[in-house]
Design an enzyme around this catalytic site. Structure first.
Site, PDB file in Angstrom:
ATOM      1  N   ARG A 219      59.695   4.485  10.200  1.00 22.82           N
ATOM      2  CA  ARG A 219      58.601   5.294   9.888  1.00 22.82           C
ATOM      3  C   ARG A 219      57.309   4.542   9.774  1.00 22.82           C
ATOM      4  NH1 ARG A 219      58.187  10.361   8.664  1.00 22.82           N
ATOM      5  NH2 ARG A 219      56.535   9.772  10.300  1.00 22.82           N
TER       6      ARG A 219
ATOM      7  N   TYR B  16      58.932   2.346   6.334  1.00 25.07           N
ATOM      8  CA  TYR B  16      60.566   2.223   5.913  1.00 25.07           C
ATOM      9  C   TYR B  16      61.439   2.576   7.087  1.00 25.07           C
ATOM     10  CZ  TYR B  16      59.909   7.168   5.166  1.00 25.07           C
ATOM     11  OH  TYR B  16      59.358   8.481   5.148  1.00 25.07           O
TER      12      TYR B  16
ATOM     13  N   HIS C 196      52.094  12.384   3.187  1.00 22.54           N
ATOM     14  CA  HIS C 196      52.332  13.921   3.313  1.00 22.54           C
ATOM     15  C   HIS C 196      51.319  14.676   2.589  1.00 22.54           C
ATOM     16  CE1 HIS C 196      56.536  13.367   4.737  1.00 22.54           C
ATOM     17  NE2 HIS C 196      56.506  12.200   3.738  1.00 22.54           N
TER      18      HIS C 196
ATOM     19  N   HIS D 250      52.606   6.502   6.160  1.00 19.13           N
ATOM     20  CA  HIS D 250      51.923   7.850   6.233  1.00 19.13           C
ATOM     21  C   HIS D 250      52.054   8.407   4.748  1.00 19.13           C
ATOM     22  CE1 HIS D 250      56.397   8.309   6.429  1.00 19.13           C
ATOM     23  NE2 HIS D 250      56.217   9.591   5.679  1.00 19.13           N
TER      24      HIS D 250
END
Length: 244
Positions: A163, A153, A168, A166
């Site tokens: 980014r 995004y 978290h 991914h």
């Protein structure tokens, strides 16, 4: 012979990026303006707990394909996107497993959007995907999630910053004082070397600790690929964590 758990391992200060990294614009406002103050050692309660073995974890807490649906028993209404398994071990600096510790994760959906009121990216929300999960490690330190591969995004660091995909991850480790947060990127993603956040980390080996590796042996044929992401919670070989 001295127990490994009692051996002191000095932290490599070059392993983590500087607090002030102008290429990552958010760090400019968040970086400290004064010298850091050394704190005393943590208290006994911070070093010995909590014990998560009594935590009530739901049957779908680690399955993001099911945990946000109104009726998880039904096969209709599954989230949109590439189905994946994310798994690995939580170990300490000497390779000893950390059993019965809490692992939490959160992520964007397949379109790159979080289910968060402040996320205004134009990608649509997925009505069947919540984007959060949790589990406890087993006796050998293993954890496992089933989820959707998140999409990349854009973000306003500069004119065209994106980014990488991914997930978290928060892991408590052996005690509340060792709770750490990181991100798992995906092996081979071309956005990883372009990310301003990743580029605050100067040691290539540190970046590699945040990359989940494709594991075909753990993948499920005709269902989903698997990515292994091991977490070292302290010491000289620890995974790079974004809250340090």
């Amino acid at each position: 012979m001295q127990d490994d758990s009692e051996r002191f391992v000095e932290r490599d200060r070059n392993w983590h990026p500087p607090a002030y990294a102008p290429g990552y614009k958010t760090s400019v406002a968040r970086s400290p303006r004064q010298a850091l103050v050394s704190m005393q050692h943590a208290t006994a309660s911070e070093l010995t707990g909590p014990d998560f073995r009594g935590l009530r974890v739901g049957p779908h807490d680690n399955d993001l394909l099911l945990n946000f649906r109104q009726d998880p028993s039904q096969e209709q209404g599954l989230p949109v996107g590439e189905r994946i398994i994310m798994f690995g071990r939580v170990v300490d600096q000497f390779g000893k497993p950390v059993p019965h510790t809490l692992v939490e994760m959160w992520q964007a959906n397949a379109g790159g959007r979080y289910r968060h009121r402040n996320d205004n990216y134009l990608a649509p929300l997925d009505p069947n995907f919540g984007g959060v999960g949790r589990c406890l490690t087993d006796e050998a330190g293993w954890y496992r999630f089933r989820t959707i591969k998140p999409g990349p995004y854009p973000w306003p660091n500069d004119v065209n910053s994106w980014r990488p995909s991914h997930i978290h991850v928060s892991v408590m480790g052996p005690a509340i004082s060792t709770r750490l947060i990181t991100q798992m990127y995906f092996e081979g993603d071309p956005l990883i070397p372009l990310c301003p956040i990743v580029n605050t980390i100067k040691d290539p080996d540190a970046v590699e600790t945040m990359v989940g590796r494709l594991d075909m042996a753990r993948s499920r044929p005709m269902d989903c690929l698997a990515y292994r992401f091991d977490l070292v919670v302290r010491g000289e070989l620890q995974t790079y964590f974004e809250n340090q």
